[in-house]
Design an enzyme around this catalytic site. Structure first.
Site, PDB file in Angstrom:
ATOM      1  N   SER A  71       1.061   7.228   5.635  1.00 55.58           N
ATOM      2  CA  SER A  71       1.375   8.085   6.796  1.00 55.58           C
ATOM      3  C   SER A  71       0.114   8.680   7.414  1.00 55.58           C
ATOM      4  O   SER A  71       0.127   9.099   8.571  1.00 55.58           O
ATOM      5  CB  SER A  71       2.337   9.203   6.393  1.00 55.58           C
ATOM      6  OG  SER A  71       1.697  10.113   5.523  1.00 55.58           O
ATOM      7  N   ILE A  90       0.860  -1.213   0.000  1.00 52.44           N
ATOM      8  CA  ILE A  90       0.000   0.000   0.000  1.00 52.44           C
ATOM      9  C   ILE A  90       0.883   1.246   0.000  1.00 52.44           C
ATOM     10  O   ILE A  90       1.860   1.315   0.752  1.00 52.44           O
ATOM     11  CB  ILE A  90      -0.921   0.038   1.256  1.00 52.44           C
ATOM     12  CG1 ILE A  90      -1.615  -1.310   1.481  1.00 52.44           C
ATOM     13  CG2 ILE A  90      -1.955   1.162   1.133  1.00 52.44           C
ATOM     14  CD1 ILE A  90      -2.394  -1.404   2.797  1.00 52.44           C
ATOM     15  N   ASP A 144       8.439   6.468  -2.299  1.00 54.29           N
ATOM     16  CA  ASP A 144       7.950   7.749  -2.822  1.00 54.29           C
ATOM     17  C   ASP A 144       7.460   7.480  -4.241  1.00 54.29           C
ATOM     18  O   ASP A 144       8.242   7.070  -5.106  1.00 54.29           O
ATOM     19  CB  ASP A 144       9.116   8.760  -2.822  1.00 54.29           C
ATOM     20  CG  ASP A 144       8.710  10.117  -3.366  1.00 54.29           C
ATOM     21  OD1 ASP A 144       7.654  10.233  -4.020  1.00 54.29           O
ATOM     22  OD2 ASP A 144       9.466  11.083  -3.131  1.00 54.29           O
ATOM     23  N   TYR A 179      -7.182  18.454 -10.183  1.00 57.37           N
ATOM     24  CA  TYR A 179      -7.311  17.225  -9.399  1.00 57.37           C
ATOM     25  C   TYR A 179      -8.222  16.229 -10.130  1.00 57.37           C
ATOM     26  O   TYR A 179      -7.881  15.049 -10.288  1.00 57.37           O
ATOM     27  CB  TYR A 179      -7.870  17.540  -8.006  1.00 57.37           C
ATOM     28  CG  TYR A 179      -8.129  16.306  -7.177  1.00 57.37           C
ATOM     29  CD1 TYR A 179      -7.076  15.576  -6.626  1.00 57.37           C
ATOM     30  CD2 TYR A 179      -9.431  15.841  -6.963  1.00 57.37           C
ATOM     31  CE1 TYR A 179      -7.311  14.433  -5.876  1.00 57.37           C
ATOM     32  CE2 TYR A 179      -9.676  14.703  -6.215  1.00 57.37           C
ATOM     33  CZ  TYR A 179      -8.616  14.002  -5.671  1.00 57.37           C
ATOM     34  OH  TYR A 179      -8.849  12.862  -4.936  1.00 57.37           O
ATOM     35  N   SER A 230     -11.515   8.236  -7.164  1.00 59.19           N
ATOM     36  CA  SER A 230     -12.389   9.218  -6.515  1.00 59.19           C
ATOM     37  C   SER A 230     -13.665   9.336  -7.348  1.00 59.19           C
ATOM     38  O   SER A 230     -13.665   8.989  -8.530  1.00 59.19           O
ATOM     39  CB  SER A 230     -11.674  10.575  -6.498  1.00 59.19           C
ATOM     40  OG  SER A 230     -12.564  11.624  -6.208  1.00 59.19           O
ATOM     41  N   LYS A 252      -7.480  12.374 -11.735  1.00 64.86           N
ATOM     42  CA  LYS A 252      -8.228  11.154 -11.438  1.00 64.86           C
ATOM     43  C   LYS A 252      -8.899  10.599 -12.712  1.00 64.86           C
ATOM     44  O   LYS A 252      -9.031   9.393 -12.854  1.00 64.86           O
ATOM     45  CB  LYS A 252      -9.249  11.404 -10.323  1.00 64.86           C
ATOM     46  CG  LYS A 252      -8.610  11.715  -8.959  1.00 64.86           C
ATOM     47  CD  LYS A 252      -7.884  10.485  -8.376  1.00 64.86           C
ATOM     48  CE  LYS A 252      -7.363  10.739  -6.974  1.00 64.86           C
ATOM     49  NZ  LYS A 252      -6.644   9.588  -6.392  1.00 64.86           N
ATOM     50  N   ILE A 285      -6.608   7.543   4.447  1.00 66.20           N
ATOM     51  CA  ILE A 285      -7.117   6.274   3.927  1.00 66.20           C
ATOM     52  C   ILE A 285      -6.017   5.197   3.928  1.00 66.20           C
ATOM     53  O   ILE A 285      -6.266   4.048   4.310  1.00 66.20           O
ATOM     54  CB  ILE A 285      -7.702   6.475   2.505  1.00 66.20           C
ATOM     55  CG1 ILE A 285      -8.889   7.455   2.558  1.00 66.20           C
ATOM     56  CG2 ILE A 285      -8.116   5.145   1.873  1.00 66.20           C
ATOM     57  CD1 ILE A 285      -9.415   7.924   1.194  1.00 66.20           C
TER      58      ILE A 285
HETATM   59  N1  LIG Z   1     -10.029  12.739   1.348  1.00 65.47           N
HETATM   60  C1  LIG Z   1     -10.895  12.725   0.347  1.00 65.47           C
HETATM   61  O1  LIG Z   1     -11.913  13.420   0.332  1.00 65.47           O
HETATM   62  C2  LIG Z   1     -10.671  11.776  -0.799  1.00 65.47           C
HETATM   63  C3  LIG Z   1      -9.429  11.244  -1.090  1.00 65.47           C
HETATM   64  N2  LIG Z   1      -9.273  10.412  -2.174  1.00 65.47           N
HETATM   65  C4  LIG Z   1      -7.965   9.851  -2.519  1.00 65.47           C
HETATM   66  O2  LIG Z   1      -7.535   9.040  -1.451  1.00 65.47           O
HETATM   67  C5  LIG Z   1      -6.119   8.929  -1.465  1.00 65.47           C
HETATM   68  C6  LIG Z   1      -5.591   9.160  -0.051  1.00 65.47           C
HETATM   69  O3  LIG Z   1      -5.941  10.456   0.372  1.00 65.47           O
HETATM   70  P1  LIG Z   1      -6.334  10.806   1.877  1.00 65.47           P
HETATM   71  O4  LIG Z   1      -6.035   9.682   2.768  1.00 65.47           O
HETATM   72  O5  LIG Z   1      -7.673  11.393   1.886  1.00 65.47           O
HETATM   73  O6  LIG Z   1      -5.315  12.026   2.142  1.00 65.47           O
HETATM   74  P2  LIG Z   1      -4.048  12.207   3.126  1.00 65.47           P
HETATM   75  O7  LIG Z   1      -3.519  13.552   2.788  1.00 65.47           O
HETATM   76  O8  LIG Z   1      -4.448  11.914   4.522  1.00 65.47           O
HETATM   77  O9  LIG Z   1      -3.051  11.077   2.639  1.00 65.47           O
HETATM   78  C7  LIG Z   1      -2.326  11.160   1.449  1.00 65.47           C
HETATM   79  C8  LIG Z   1      -1.149  10.221   1.543  1.00 65.47           C
HETATM   80  O10 LIG Z   1      -0.446  10.244   0.294  1.00 65.47           O
HETATM   81  C9  LIG Z   1       0.912  10.444   0.601  1.00 65.47           C
HETATM   82  N3  LIG Z   1       1.712  10.975  -0.492  1.00 65.47           N
HETATM   83  C10 LIG Z   1       1.615  12.169  -1.120  1.00 65.47           C
HETATM   84  N4  LIG Z   1       2.575  12.260  -2.059  1.00 65.47           N
HETATM   85  C11 LIG Z   1       3.291  11.112  -2.016  1.00 65.47           C
HETATM   86  C12 LIG Z   1       4.403  10.597  -2.725  1.00 65.47           C
HETATM   87  N5  LIG Z   1       5.020  11.318  -3.661  1.00 65.47           N
HETATM   88  N6  LIG Z   1       4.854   9.354  -2.427  1.00 65.47           N
HETATM   89  C13 LIG Z   1       4.263   8.615  -1.464  1.00 65.47           C
HETATM   90  N7  LIG Z   1       3.238   9.057  -0.734  1.00 65.47           N
HETATM   91  C14 LIG Z   1       2.747  10.285  -1.007  1.00 65.47           C
HETATM   92  C15 LIG Z   1       0.928  11.356   1.826  1.00 65.47           C
HETATM   93  O11 LIG Z   1       2.198  11.342   2.425  1.00 65.47           O
HETATM   94  P3  LIG Z   1       2.820  12.619   3.236  1.00 65.47           P
HETATM   95  O12 LIG Z   1       2.247  12.529   4.605  1.00 65.47           O
HETATM   96  O13 LIG Z   1       4.277  12.368   3.173  1.00 65.47           O
HETATM   97  O14 LIG Z   1       2.397  13.834   2.491  1.00 65.47           O
HETATM   98  C16 LIG Z   1      -0.155  10.655   2.632  1.00 65.47           C
HETATM   99  O15 LIG Z   1       0.354   9.506   3.247  1.00 65.47           O
HETATM  100  C17 LIG Z   1      -5.640   9.959  -2.495  1.00 65.47           C
HETATM  101  O16 LIG Z   1      -5.324   9.289  -3.696  1.00 65.47           O
HETATM  102  C18 LIG Z   1      -6.846  10.855  -2.695  1.00 65.47           C
HETATM  103  O17 LIG Z   1      -6.854  11.442  -3.970  1.00 65.47           O
HETATM  104  C19 LIG Z   1     -10.332  10.056  -2.963  1.00 65.47           C
HETATM  105  C20 LIG Z   1     -11.578  10.534  -2.704  1.00 65.47           C
HETATM  106  C21 LIG Z   1     -11.835  11.455  -1.629  1.00 65.47           C
HETATM  107  C1  LIG Z   2     -21.884  18.232  -2.665  1.00 65.53           C
HETATM  108  C2  LIG Z   2     -21.911  19.222  -3.754  1.00 65.53           C
HETATM  109  C3  LIG Z   2     -20.794  19.761  -4.318  1.00 65.53           C
HETATM  110  C4  LIG Z   2     -19.427  19.453  -3.835  1.00 65.53           C
HETATM  111  C5  LIG Z   2     -18.838  18.275  -3.849  1.00 65.53           C
HETATM  112  C6  LIG Z   2     -17.494  18.061  -3.342  1.00 65.53           C
HETATM  113  C7  LIG Z   2     -16.762  19.177  -2.701  1.00 65.53           C
HETATM  114  C8  LIG Z   2     -16.968  16.837  -3.455  1.00 65.53           C
HETATM  115  C9  LIG Z   2     -15.640  16.503  -3.042  1.00 65.53           C
HETATM  116  C10 LIG Z   2     -15.128  15.311  -3.324  1.00 65.53           C
HETATM  117  C11 LIG Z   2     -13.781  14.957  -3.010  1.00 65.53           C
HETATM  118  C12 LIG Z   2     -12.969  15.772  -2.078  1.00 65.53           C
HETATM  119  C13 LIG Z   2     -13.206  13.904  -3.631  1.00 65.53           C
HETATM  120  C14 LIG Z   2     -11.847  13.557  -3.498  1.00 65.53           C
HETATM  121  O1  LIG Z   2     -11.308  12.837  -4.289  1.00 65.53           O
HETATM  122  C15 LIG Z   2     -20.901  20.768  -5.419  1.00 65.53           C
HETATM  123  C16 LIG Z   2     -20.160  20.325  -6.626  1.00 65.53           C
HETATM  124  C17 LIG Z   2     -20.314  22.077  -4.923  1.00 65.53           C
HETATM  125  C18 LIG Z   2     -22.333  20.948  -5.934  1.00 65.53           C
HETATM  126  C19 LIG Z   2     -23.338  20.857  -4.921  1.00 65.53           C
HETATM  127  C20 LIG Z   2     -23.290  19.597  -4.194  1.00 65.53           C
END
Ligand SMILES: NC(=O)C1=CN([C@@H]2O[C@H](COP(=O)(O)OP(=O)(O)OC[C@H]3O[C@@H](n4cnc5c(N)ncnc54)[C@H](OP(=O)(O)O)[C@@H]3O)[C@@H](O)[C@H]2O)C=CC1
Ligand SMILES: CC1=C(/C=C/C(C)=C/C=C/C(C)=C/C=O)C(C)(C)CCC1
Length: 317
Positions: A12, A8, A64, A154, A141, A158, A15
């Site tokens: 740190s 995985i 990394d 972003y 996502s 994705k 998720i």
């Molecule tokens: N939170 C959300 O709303 C959502 C998140 N996701 C996805 O979930 C995944 C995890 O995010 P989440 O747990 O929320 O966020 P966090 O910021 O809590 O975790 C992100 C993790 O990715 C690591 N990371 C970043 N860059 C690198 C790198 N170059 N090499 C190795 N590790 C790295 C960070 O390490 P470090 O601590 O060193 O920065 C950290 O461990 C991401 O892919 C994100 O896009 C998807 C949907 C929603």
């Molecule tokens: C609910 C909602 C919205 C925002 C959604 C957001 C902010 C979603 C974030 C998702 C994340 C953080 C995914 C990470 O990968 C909008 C578009 C403003 C429209 C109105 C309803």
């Protein structure tokens, strides 16, 4: 015991951390987890969450995703370089008007979220093909299928992940390999905090007044409420992912948030693509009250397909 090796990335926090702990604590001890992070100095929270599994079903490694050398060194250090289940989780967010973001900032997002996955697969896929065995799980996502206001780059990163995996999935099938995209909606992790704090610091001087106002007074103003209303915990997403890796025939896509599914479904309801864009427009701009009503309406619409699974705790709300 024939344990499956799980690698995985990004453990740190958030998720990745929850996933590593959940899978290492598998009731039947079916997995040996290599939980990786780019900076092992940040291992303390995982060490705490891992509890007695550390040194048993869980080991820590440096990785990394932006460095090919670091990925190779990590995979080389595994017994026979074997990875049965790869969970590509490391990622970062970026919000704001594109006028206020540098190309370098955008490249870092693409390099981490998209090329990070590509680098991992270039190292791990050939071995999986040789063994004709393996499951590639990617934390994508809902933004991998649907763009959201002020998340342009972003969402693009994705979408890139999803297009890449969808293309690869056909080839993978030829080698009996499985690919699964996990698609969470908002999850309350460091991601949310970092993205929000960086968002507040955005230098909006390069944006016109309407755009700056939209970002500050609509997006940022409602950001916390969106996460409070729709947000899942990292543990929820970990539970869903644990379920996916223990299924006999896992799906290619899995959305973890039943509150969010009605929104993504809008995409498939209209081949012209206008329905989700116009609905989001109405939800955001037409009336302040519509926004709150929309969030409540999503609760009413919560989508429960009889064919996909939901967690026990989701069933009561
Ligand atoms: N939170 C959300 O709303 C959502 C998140 N996701 C996805 O979930 C995944 C995890 O995010 P989440 O747990 O929320 O966020 P966090 O910021 O809590 O975790 C992100 C993790 O990715 C690591 N990371 C970043 N860059 C690198 C790198 N170059 N090499 C190795 N590790 C790295 C960070 O390490 P470090 O601590 O060193 O920065 C950290 O461990 C991401 O892919 C994100 O896009 C998807 C949907 C929603
Ligand atoms: C609910 C909602 C919205 C925002 C959604 C957001 C902010 C979603 C974030 C998702 C994340 C953080 C995914 C990470 O990968 C909008 C578009 C403003 C429209 C109105 C309803």
């Amino acid at each position: 015991m024939n344990q499956k090796v799980v690698l995985i990335t990004g453990c740190s926090s958030g998720i990745g951390l929850a996933l590593a702990a959940r899978i290492a604590k598998d009731e039947k001890k079916r997995f040996m987890v290599y939980a990786t992070m780019r900076n092992l100095g940040k291992a303390e929270p995982l060490v705490e969450a891992a509890d007695r599994t550390l040194g048993r079903t869980l080991e820590l490694k440096q990785l990394d995703v932006c460095s090919e050398e670091s990925i190779k060194a990590c995979v080389d250090s595994l017994p026979e370089r074997r990875v049965d289940i790869l969970i590509s989780n490391a990622g970062m967010g970026l919000i704001g008007p594109i006028e206020c973001q540098s190309i370098d900032e955008m490249k870092t997002v693409m390099d981490t979220n998209f090329f990070g996955l590509v680098r991992l697969l270039k190292e791990i896929l050939p071995d999986m093909k040789k063994r004709k065995k393996g499951h590639i799980v990617v934390i994508s996502s809902v933004m991998g299928i649907q763009g959201i206001l002020f998340n342009d780059v972003y969402a693009a990163s994705k979408f890139a992940v999803e297009g890449f995996c969808e293309s690869l999935a056909v080839q993978a099938l030829r080698f009996s390999l499985t690919i699964s995209l996990i698609e969470p909606g908002p999850v309350i992790t460091e991601f949310e905090r970092k993205v929000y704090e960086e968002g507040l610091k955005t230098d909006l001087s390069k944006a016109d007044k309407v755009t700056a106002d939209m970002f500050t007074n609509i997006y940022l103003k409602n950001y916390k409420q969106i996460f409070e209303t729709l947000g899942q915990t990292a543990e929820d997403v970990a539970e869903h992912t644990h379920r996916i890796i223990t299924m006999d025939d896992p799906p290619f896509r899995h959305q973890t948030n039943t509150l969010y599914t009605p929104m993504t479904t809008l995409k498939y309801a209209d081949p012209n693509g206008d329905l989700p864009i116009e609905t989001f427009y109405k939800m955001v701009f037409e009336h302040d009250k519509v926004f709150n009503a929309s969030l409540n309406f999503l609760k009413l619409l919560r989508w429960r397909s009889r064919k996909s699974f939901t967690l026990e705790k989701d069933k009561s709300t």
